[in-house]
Design a protein around this motif. Structure first.
Motif, mmCIF file in Angstrom:
data_model
loop_
_atom_site.group_PDB
_atom_site.id
_atom_site.type_symbol
_atom_site.label_atom_id
_atom_site.label_comp_id
_atom_site.label_asym_id
_atom_site.label_seq_id
_atom_site.Cartn_x
_atom_site.Cartn_y
_atom_site.Cartn_z
ATOM 1 N N LYS A 1 -3.524 70.841 43.958
ATOM 2 C CA LYS A 1 -3.481 72.238 44.401
ATOM 3 C C LYS A 1 -4.840 72.651 44.954
ATOM 4 O O LYS A 1 -4.931 73.301 46.005
ATOM 5 C CB LYS A 1 -3.082 73.144 43.243
ATOM 6 C CG LYS A 1 -3.157 74.634 43.593
ATOM 7 C CD LYS A 1 -3.000 75.502 42.361
ATOM 8 C CE LYS A 1 -3.101 76.991 42.696
ATOM 9 N NZ LYS A 1 -4.401 77.401 43.225
ATOM 10 N N VAL B 1 -2.173 78.829 37.589
ATOM 11 C CA VAL B 1 -1.814 79.902 38.534
ATOM 12 C C VAL B 1 -1.352 81.177 37.834
ATOM 13 O O VAL B 1 -0.836 82.083 38.482
ATOM 14 C CB VAL B 1 -0.717 79.426 39.523
ATOM 15 C CG1 VAL B 1 -1.164 78.165 40.226
ATOM 16 C CG2 VAL B 1 0.625 79.206 38.818
ATOM 17 N N TYR C 1 4.845 78.120 44.339
ATOM 18 C CA TYR C 1 4.585 76.725 43.983
ATOM 19 C C TYR C 1 5.882 76.047 43.547
ATOM 20 O O TYR C 1 6.615 76.576 42.712
ATOM 21 C CB TYR C 1 3.539 76.638 42.870
ATOM 22 C CG TYR C 1 2.210 77.218 43.291
ATOM 23 C CD1 TYR C 1 1.364 76.525 44.157
ATOM 24 C CD2 TYR C 1 1.810 78.482 42.865
ATOM 25 C CE1 TYR C 1 0.158 77.065 44.573
ATOM 26 C CE2 TYR C 1 0.604 79.025 43.277
ATOM 27 C CZ TYR C 1 -0.207 78.316 44.131
ATOM 28 O OH TYR C 1 -1.393 78.861 44.552
ATOM 29 N N GLU D 1 -2.211 84.426 39.466
ATOM 30 C CA GLU D 1 -1.947 84.564 40.898
ATOM 31 C C GLU D 1 -0.704 85.402 41.208
ATOM 32 O O GLU D 1 -0.448 85.727 42.358
ATOM 33 C CB GLU D 1 -1.791 83.181 41.562
ATOM 34 C CG GLU D 1 -3.080 82.404 41.691
ATOM 35 C CD GLU D 1 -2.931 81.191 42.589
ATOM 36 O OE1 GLU D 1 -2.108 81.249 43.532
ATOM 37 O OE2 GLU D 1 -3.611 80.186 42.353
#
Length: 375
Positions: A135, A237, A214, A240
């Motif tokens: 990532k 994440v 994702y 996020e």
């Protein structure tokens, strides 16, 4: 509730599938490109080898078809682009870097596929499975490209300041905030700035400002519960506000091989899934783009139309044809639930469930609409 004209304006939104080489993104795209994988009857159109117009599965459309019995049914769509595999140095033009980055720039959102499975027969470009590292490789390349774009815009505004332009002074202040944020390894989408100030970056189309989802490509045994790799990515994440989907591309490829809709349903049932990963992905992409759907329903056609959430009735009418928006008078609106409960437009009208709405009406997801207009 038939649309008054065959002329239309399509509002197709585009998602780009990105990822390192050999993570399964092309397998996933090929599954998306197979109409059998997502719906019983709806069409799929390939425009280019790496570009497909994917129908958005919507059970409501099928129920409206059962009630109205139209001559044809037209679902709404999203464009999916299989973007060339990224390598380190793409921001400097390495590999297909420039092509990769320009393709992303044309997309409205990013679907980031990450390898979350072990398989000695599938070589990893960096020698080992590590979703966190993978990532960050792509994030870094996108951030470097964005930094370059921000720096160039700052340089342009610095030249304008000399003429006493106050907007340029404010613009540089905002851009320097983005610059510091990107240099700290964070995406532009998480910068805290006023909505009005975002106009200073609108013309440079920052890659990391785009919404992202994702997709963890896992092995078959991990498709229901995930695995340690998925957990690592989710932890990474968590701040996020991005959706994380678990999909087994190998399973999706098997589903795509089945010709019968019933066979595909039975296959999913056997492995404990209620819907395919491809269906979940398409629906999630629709949400990612902040889209919703309204319907037109008549004897000739039952159709789903794509709009941005928050659109008013005239704006929604303009998706069918610009004349509808220019000459908008009123909209006849029935909620989807009322239409299904009462079974027809006539029954809804008789029961007082058909509302006449004006220019200020904000369209709700699932509204069944007919527009009155005059040009």
């Amino acid at each position: 509730m038939e649309r008054p004209s065959e002329t239309e304006k399509k509002a197709i939104m585009k998602c780009g599938i990105v990822g390192l080489p050999n993570v399964g993104k092309s397998t996933l795209f090929n599954c998306l490109s197979n109409a059998k994988a997502q719906a019983a009857n709806f069409p799929f159109c390939t425009i280019e080898p790496n570009l497909g117009v994917i129908t958005v599965p919507d059970e409501r459309l099928n129920k409206l078809e059962d009630l109205v019995k139209p001559q044809r049914v037209q679902p709404t769509t999203v464009e999916i682009v299989d973007i060339a595999g990224l390598v380190k140095g793409a921001s400097k033009g390495e590999g297909l870097g420039n092509q990769f980055l320009s393709n992303i720039r044309e997309c409205d959102a990013i679907i980031h596929v990450i390898r979350c499975f072990d398989d000695p027969n599938v070589v990893h470009v960096d020698g080992s499975v590590n979703p966190v590292r993978d990532k960050e490789v792509i994030d870094t390349e996108l951030q470097l490209k964005d930094l370059d774009s921000v720096d160039k815009k700052i340089q342009r505004l610095e030249r304008v300041i000399k003429s006493g332009d106050k907007d340029a002074v404010k613009g540089i202040e905002v851009l320097k905030k983005y610059k510091a944020h990107l240099e700290s390894g964070k995406p532009a989408r998480s910068v805290q700035v006023d909505e009005k100030d975002q106009e200073f970056i609108a013309d440079i189309f920052l890659l990391t400002a785009k919404p992202v989802m994702y997709v963890c490509n896992v092995d078959e045994k991990s498709v229901l519960t995930g695995n340690k790799y998925v957990d690592e990515l989710k932890a990474l994440v968590k701040d996020e506000k991005a959706e994380v989907l678990i999909i087994a591309a190998a399973i999706e490829a098997d589903i795509a091989m089945l010709d019968s809709f019933d066979d595909r349903e039975a296959f999913l049932h056997d492995i404990g899934l209620t819907e395919s990963g491809v269906t979940k992905l398409i629906k999630a992409a629709y949400r990612l783009l902040d889209l919703s759907t309204y319907f037109t329903a008549g004897e000739k056609e039952v159709r789903a139309w794509t709009i941005h959430q928050g659109m008013t009735a005239p704006q929604a009418a303009g998706v069918i044809h610009t004349d509808f928006e220019k000459g908008f008078i009123k909209a006849e609106v029935i909620s989807y639930n009322d239409f299904i409960a009462y079974g027809s437009e006539t029954a809804c009208r008789d029961a007082g469930k058909l509302n006449i709405e004006g220019k200020e009406y904000v369209v709700h997801d699932g509204d069944v609409m007919h527009f009155r207009f005059n040009v």
